[in-house]
Scaffold this active site. Structure first.
Site, PDB file in Angstrom:
ATOM      1  N   HIS A 127       3.408   8.082   0.683  1.00  0.00           N
ATOM      2  CA  HIS A 127       3.553   6.988   1.650  1.00  0.00           C
ATOM      3  C   HIS A 127       2.321   6.700   2.498  1.00  0.00           C
ATOM      4  CE1 HIS A 127       5.514   4.178   4.270  1.00  0.00           C
ATOM      5  NE2 HIS A 127       5.317   4.933   5.326  1.00  0.00           N
ATOM      6  N   GLN A 164       1.003  11.857   3.239  1.00  0.00           N
ATOM      7  CA  GLN A 164       2.395  11.913   3.691  1.00  0.00           C
ATOM      8  C   GLN A 164       3.387  11.515   2.609  1.00  0.00           C
ATOM      9  OE1 GLN A 164       4.070   9.165   6.999  1.00  0.00           O
ATOM     10  NE2 GLN A 164       4.175  11.261   7.711  1.00  0.00           N
ATOM     11  N   GLU A 181      12.554   4.499   7.762  1.00  0.00           N
ATOM     12  CA  GLU A 181      13.097   5.551   8.626  1.00  0.00           C
ATOM     13  C   GLU A 181      14.103   4.972   9.629  1.00  0.00           C
ATOM     14  OE1 GLU A 181      10.289   8.654   9.422  1.00  0.00           O
ATOM     15  OE2 GLU A 181      10.713   8.498  11.539  1.00  0.00           O
ATOM     16  N   SER A 233       1.694   4.304  12.893  1.00  0.00           N
ATOM     17  CA  SER A 233       0.568   3.754  12.145  1.00  0.00           C
ATOM     18  C   SER A 233       0.281   2.303  12.510  1.00  0.00           C
ATOM     19  CB  SER A 233       0.838   3.847  10.655  1.00  0.00           C
ATOM     20  OG  SER A 233      -0.106   3.086   9.976  1.00  0.00           O
ATOM     21  N   HIS A 291       7.130  10.244   2.375  1.00  0.00           N
ATOM     22  CA  HIS A 291       8.235   9.720   3.188  1.00  0.00           C
ATOM     23  C   HIS A 291       9.541  10.197   2.555  1.00  0.00           C
ATOM     24  CE1 HIS A 291      10.938   6.865   5.091  1.00  0.00           C
ATOM     25  NE2 HIS A 291       9.956   6.444   5.873  1.00  0.00           N
ATOM     26  N   VAL A 341       2.165  -6.359   5.899  1.00  0.00           N
ATOM     27  CA  VAL A 341       3.362  -7.211   6.015  1.00  0.00           C
ATOM     28  C   VAL A 341       4.613  -6.469   5.564  1.00  0.00           C
ATOM     29  CG1 VAL A 341       2.198  -9.449   5.748  1.00  0.00           C
ATOM     30  CG2 VAL A 341       3.086  -8.302   3.729  1.00  0.00           C
ATOM     31  N   PHE A 374      13.117   7.132  16.187  1.00  0.00           N
ATOM     32  CA  PHE A 374      12.337   7.371  14.975  1.00  0.00           C
ATOM     33  C   PHE A 374      12.047   8.871  14.873  1.00  0.00           C
ATOM     34  CE2 PHE A 374       9.874   4.678  11.922  1.00  0.00           C
ATOM     35  CZ  PHE A 374      10.730   3.593  11.915  1.00  0.00           C
ATOM     36  N   ARG A 378       1.763  12.341  10.113  1.00  0.00           N
ATOM     37  CA  ARG A 378       1.948  11.215  11.027  1.00  0.00           C
ATOM     38  C   ARG A 378       3.418  11.040  11.373  1.00  0.00           C
ATOM     39  NH1 ARG A 378       3.466   5.759  10.368  1.00  0.00           N
ATOM     40  NH2 ARG A 378       3.347   5.671   8.108  1.00  0.00           N
ATOM     41  N   LEU A 392      10.272   1.518  -0.143  1.00  0.00           N
ATOM     42  CA  LEU A 392      10.610   2.265   1.065  1.00  0.00           C
ATOM     43  C   LEU A 392      11.981   1.882   1.616  1.00  0.00           C
ATOM     44  CD1 LEU A 392       9.364   4.244   3.218  1.00  0.00           C
ATOM     45  CD2 LEU A 392       8.967   2.218   4.569  1.00  0.00           C
ATOM     46  N   ARG A 445       8.663  13.644   9.065  1.00  0.00           N
ATOM     47  CA  ARG A 445       8.779  13.374   7.632  1.00  0.00           C
ATOM     48  C   ARG A 445       8.442  14.577   6.752  1.00  0.00           C
ATOM     49  NH1 ARG A 445       6.177   7.291   7.976  1.00  0.00           N
ATOM     50  NH2 ARG A 445       8.011   6.414   8.973  1.00  0.00           N
TER      51      ARG A 445
HETATM   52  C1  LIG Z   1       6.546  -0.202   2.823  1.00  0.00           C
HETATM   53  C2  LIG Z   1       5.827   0.294   4.037  1.00  0.00           C
HETATM   54  C3  LIG Z   1       6.457   0.292   5.266  1.00  0.00           C
HETATM   55  C4  LIG Z   1       5.806   0.761   6.387  1.00  0.00           C
HETATM   56  N1  LIG Z   1       6.458   0.737   7.596  1.00  0.00           N
HETATM   57  C5  LIG Z   1       5.798   1.132   8.702  1.00  0.00           C
HETATM   58  C6  LIG Z   1       6.431   1.056   9.980  1.00  0.00           C
HETATM   59  O1  LIG Z   1       7.569   0.602  10.132  1.00  0.00           O
HETATM   60  N2  LIG Z   1       5.734   1.472  11.063  1.00  0.00           N
HETATM   61  C7  LIG Z   1       4.461   1.962  10.969  1.00  0.00           C
HETATM   62  O2  LIG Z   1       3.875   2.306  11.992  1.00  0.00           O
HETATM   63  N3  LIG Z   1       3.830   2.032   9.771  1.00  0.00           N
HETATM   64  C8  LIG Z   1       4.466   1.627   8.641  1.00  0.00           C
HETATM   65  N4  LIG Z   1       3.827   1.691   7.434  1.00  0.00           N
HETATM   66  C9  LIG Z   1       2.399   2.051   7.396  1.00  0.00           C
HETATM   67  C10 LIG Z   1       1.568   0.861   7.860  1.00  0.00           C
HETATM   68  O3  LIG Z   1       2.185  -0.333   7.469  1.00  0.00           O
HETATM   69  C11 LIG Z   1       0.155   0.880   7.283  1.00  0.00           C
HETATM   70  O4  LIG Z   1      -0.447   2.124   7.476  1.00  0.00           O
HETATM   71  C12 LIG Z   1      -0.696  -0.197   7.961  1.00  0.00           C
HETATM   72  O5  LIG Z   1      -0.047  -1.442   7.923  1.00  0.00           O
HETATM   73  C13 LIG Z   1      -2.069  -0.294   7.307  1.00  0.00           C
HETATM   74  O6  LIG Z   1      -2.733  -1.415   7.837  1.00  0.00           O
HETATM   75  P1  LIG Z   1      -4.268  -1.634   7.625  1.00  0.00           P
HETATM   76  O7  LIG Z   1      -4.639  -2.827   8.421  1.00  0.00           O
HETATM   77  O8  LIG Z   1      -5.010  -0.373   7.850  1.00  0.00           O
HETATM   78  O9  LIG Z   1      -4.407  -1.941   6.049  1.00  0.00           O
HETATM   79  P2  LIG Z   1      -3.620  -2.991   5.001  1.00  0.00           P
HETATM   80  O10 LIG Z   1      -2.561  -3.694   5.704  1.00  0.00           O
HETATM   81  O11 LIG Z   1      -3.337  -2.153   3.847  1.00  0.00           O
HETATM   82  O12 LIG Z   1      -4.774  -4.011   4.710  1.00  0.00           O
HETATM   83  C14 LIG Z   1      -5.888  -3.695   3.909  1.00  0.00           C
HETATM   84  C15 LIG Z   1      -6.739  -4.922   3.721  1.00  0.00           C
HETATM   85  O13 LIG Z   1      -7.937  -4.549   3.048  1.00  0.00           O
HETATM   86  C16 LIG Z   1      -8.195  -5.460   1.991  1.00  0.00           C
HETATM   87  N5  LIG Z   1      -8.963  -4.780   0.944  1.00  0.00           N
HETATM   88  C17 LIG Z   1      -8.738  -3.557   0.396  1.00  0.00           C
HETATM   89  N6  LIG Z   1      -9.664  -3.291  -0.546  1.00  0.00           N
HETATM   90  C18 LIG Z   1     -10.487  -4.383  -0.600  1.00  0.00           C
HETATM   91  C19 LIG Z   1     -11.640  -4.728  -1.364  1.00  0.00           C
HETATM   92  N7  LIG Z   1     -12.156  -3.921  -2.286  1.00  0.00           N
HETATM   93  N8  LIG Z   1     -12.232  -5.917  -1.126  1.00  0.00           N
HETATM   94  C20 LIG Z   1     -11.743  -6.775  -0.191  1.00  0.00           C
HETATM   95  N9  LIG Z   1     -10.658  -6.497   0.551  1.00  0.00           N
HETATM   96  C21 LIG Z   1     -10.046  -5.314   0.353  1.00  0.00           C
HETATM   97  C22 LIG Z   1      -6.816  -5.890   1.521  1.00  0.00           C
HETATM   98  O14 LIG Z   1      -6.909  -7.104   0.817  1.00  0.00           O
HETATM   99  C23 LIG Z   1      -6.095  -6.022   2.870  1.00  0.00           C
HETATM  100  O15 LIG Z   1      -6.376  -7.268   3.432  1.00  0.00           O
HETATM  101  C24 LIG Z   1       4.470   1.239   6.287  1.00  0.00           C
HETATM  102  C25 LIG Z   1       3.830   1.223   5.057  1.00  0.00           C
HETATM  103  C26 LIG Z   1       4.508   0.784   3.942  1.00  0.00           C
HETATM  104  C27 LIG Z   1       3.791   0.847   2.619  1.00  0.00           C
END
Ligand SMILES: Cc1cc2nc3c(=O)[nH]c(=O)nc-3n(C[C@H](O)[C@H](O)[C@H](O)COP(=O)(O)OP(=O)(O)OC[C@H]3O[C@@H](n4cnc5c(N)ncnc54)[C@H](O)[C@@H]3O)c2cc1C
Length: 572
Positions: free
Chosen positions: A350, A235, A250, A390, A237, A49, A121, A385, A247, A281
């Site tokens: 990041h 990475q 970008e 991502s 940032h 989120v 970007f 990346r 953050l 980056r």
């Molecule tokens: C501030 C910020 C801004 C970003 N902006 C961008 C952007 O603009 N564009 C882009 O492409 N990428 C961006 N990224 C990167 C991107 O958001 C993430 O790489 C991506 O959202 C990761 O999604 P995911 O579904 O892999 O994991 P997450 O969204 O991290 O979800 C992980 C899930 O696993 C669960 N979990 C973890 N460990 C456990 C456990 N032990 N037991 C049960 N549940 C667990 C958590 O509760 C969560 O529900 C950004 C990242 C950050 C931090």
């Protein structure tokens, strides 16, 4: 024994990758697959989120973009470590995901002619980031969540902390989890699993990641026998707000923001004369650190010296329309207004380019187990990346793994039996060993020292002696971890216990990351070694694989898949 709950498919993690996988598995099976989606926090609290700037996709082939160009930008950005077959699948699939989200109701930002807007970007040679203001991840998550609610076959296990992956005779059996609100120890038994548990950003102290991003799924997979791939590539940032690390997307530079040193110079002219602030980056982070180290930065608190991100010339209207969250954060956290003031920034930990090794469809080496999103390494990002790639990867491989796992579930008659001795051993580990531990070490001190050690030893620039020192420090922290004091004996919402489990996971991953970085005697992408400043394709154009052993990570290597593109010198 533990309470046993049975489903067809367990999705470990409810971020963008996990939600997208749940929808796809439900959709292709017409709701016939019984799915558990497990997260240690509430569903809309996944780090996804927080994604701000955008999701990359080729949406305008008629205006000069192409999937081939997106592929080339990604591969060049990866310093040629990305697997090119995976990149090709990625760039071909993501435009459909953008349209699909549009149909599911996401409020994409629009151009005046009503078409989906895109912004520039870093490292992309076309304005390719599809956006919803600077809250892209929030709107993507909300849209996926709303869509998922229509499937009654998906059961949400919020506040369930997964502690281990159960594998017997190389077959997946389920996971063990702590129900955080009741303290119950549960087994979620299933035919198959998608690991979508996110990255490991809080390995570092100065990080953009929320405190819940602790690499649990990667560490549990590693302990269950799966190799972790390319973990040394972490990475940085270029624009983390000083001193919090929040953050500054970008998109600030995509909208036209400048990077300025203490002499008032726009220094990227020296390092990336063509792309300037929109270089990838790794390049910008190294440029900023060079400016700071050579005395052209500003002095910041706790050694966090910084440069300026300047948005003032964009004007109030553009900042309010396109970067409202950035403005809000600067006002709330630093008492500065980007309309009038430059923003203090420096490189910040990041994103984990590495993760659980998978094939092109996200399948791991354990039958019935897939990994998607930041937890996995299908290797689209290689050594570095590109921004906006991502969230795009989460959508693409969330969709692919969801479909694959659903098909697998419909072929398998029943989940494997629960390996009771393993479940008992895990229960004993948590309740008799960890929870009862009354040693002399402070868990939070160990966690803080680990993060400081990573900040210092495995930063933007690395060298052999710092990495060796870092590894020794991690080993000594691991010994001290065996002697922690959990203090609180309760089982309901015992945050000390969860933090202890997370810190154990981070210690494993830190060791893998530093060991891989020490062995890789070259500079590639985000891994920049001062003692080996050149990229060395003859010896190092290969992926690192780390396997768990009691003595520490055992490394192997595997070739990079090359299809069309040959490595060249990276200039921007
Ligand atoms: C501030 C910020 C801004 C970003 N902006 C961008 C952007 O603009 N564009 C882009 O492409 N990428 C961006 N990224 C990167 C991107 O958001 C993430 O790489 C991506 O959202 C990761 O999604 P995911 O579904 O892999 O994991 P997450 O969204 O991290 O979800 C992980 C899930 O696993 C669960 N979990 C973890 N460990 C456990 C456990 N032990 N037991 C049960 N549940 C667990 C958590 O509760 C969560 O529900 C950004 C990242 C950050 C931090």
């Amino acid at each position: 024994m533990a309470d046993v709950i049975t489903h067809d498919l367990v999705i470990f993690g409810a971020g963008l990758a996990g939600l997208r996988a749940a929808i796809e598995a439900s959709r292709v099976s017409r709701g016939k697959i019984d799915i558990a989606i497990v997260s240690k926090n509430h569903l809309m609290r996944a780090h996804s989120v927080a994604a701000e700037g955008g999701t990359s996709a080729c949406m305008r082939p008629e205006d000069g973009d192409s999937v081939e160009l997106h592929a080339w930008d990604t591969i060049k950005g990866s310093d040629f470590l990305a697997d090119q077959d995976a990149v090709e699948l990625f760039v071909r699939t993501i435009p459909r995901e953008i349209v699909q989200l549009d149909h599911w109701g996401i409020p994409w930002s629009r151009r005046e002619d009503g078409r989906i807007a895109q912004r520039p970007f870093g490292g992309h040679s076309y304005p390719r980031a599809v956006l919803a203001q600077d809250k892209t991840g929030f709107f993507e998550m909300q849209t996926l969540y709303d869509t998922l609610l229509q499937y009654k076959s998906v059961r949400h296990y919020n506040e369930h902390f997964v502690t281990s992956i159960l594998v017997e005779n190389e077959s997946f059996c389920g996971v063990t989890a702590l129900n955080m609100s009741t303290g119950a120890f549960e087994v979620i038994r299933a035919k198959s699993m998608i690991i979508a548990s996110g990255g490991a950003g809080t390995l570092f102290g100065f990080t953009t990641y929320s405190q819940t991003v602790t690499g649990d799924g990667m560490a549990l997979a590693y302990r269950a026998g799966l190799p972790l791939e390319d973990m040394e590539f972490l990475q940085f940032h270029p624009t983390g707000l000083v001193p919090s690390g929040i953050l500054m997307t970008e998109a600030c530079r995509g909208e036209g923001g400048h990077l300025i040193n203490s002499r008032g110079e726009r220094f990227m002219h020296k390092y990336a004369p063509e792309k300037l602030e929109l270089a990838p980056r790794d390049v910008i982070s190294r440029s900023e650190m060079t400016e700071i180290e050579e005395g052209r930065g500003f002095t910041g608190p706790n050694g966090l010296d910084y440069i300026h991100l300047d948005l003032r010339h964009l004007g109030a209207d553009r900042i309010n329309a396109q970067l409202p969250l950035i403005r809000e954060i600067c006002i709330d956290y630093n008492d500065i207004d980007p309309i009038n003031d430059p923003i203090p920034c420096r490189p910040v930990a990041h994103y984990s380019m590495g993760g659980i090794e998978t094939d092109i469809h996200g399948a791991t080496r354990i039958k019935g187990v897939w990994a998607a999103g930041e937890a996995g390494c299908v290797s689209v990002h290689g050594a570095n990346r590109l921004g906006a790639n991502s969230t795009a990867e989460c959508l693409v491989w969330g969709g692919i793994t969801g479909a694959q796992a659903a098909a697998y579930c419909s072929e398998i008659p029943a989940p494997a039996p629960v390996p009771e001795d393993r479940v008992e051993a895990e229960k004993k580990r948590i309740f008799d060993d960890l929870l009862a531990r009354r040693g002399s070490e402070n868990l939070y001190e160990i966690r803080r020292e680990l993060r400081t050690c990573m900040d210092v030893s495995v930063g933007v620039f690395r060298n052999g002696s710092d990495l060796n020192e870092g590894l020794e420090k991690i080993k000594s922290l691991r010994k001290r971890y065996a002697d922690i004091n959990i203090g609180d004996p309760s089982t309901v919402y015992n945050t000390n216990l969860y933090h202890a489990l997370e810190t154990g996971n981070l210690l494993d991953l830190a060791e893998v990351l530093v060991t891989g970085a020490l062995q890789r005697t070259e500079s590639r992408g985000a891994h920049a070694r001062r003692d080996y400043p050149e990229r060395n394709d003859a010896e190092w154009l290969k992926h690192t694989l780390a396997f768990f052993s009691e003595e520490g990570p055992r490394l192997e290597y595997k070739p990079v898949t090359m299809t069309t593109w040959h490595p060249v010198e990276r200039k921007y």
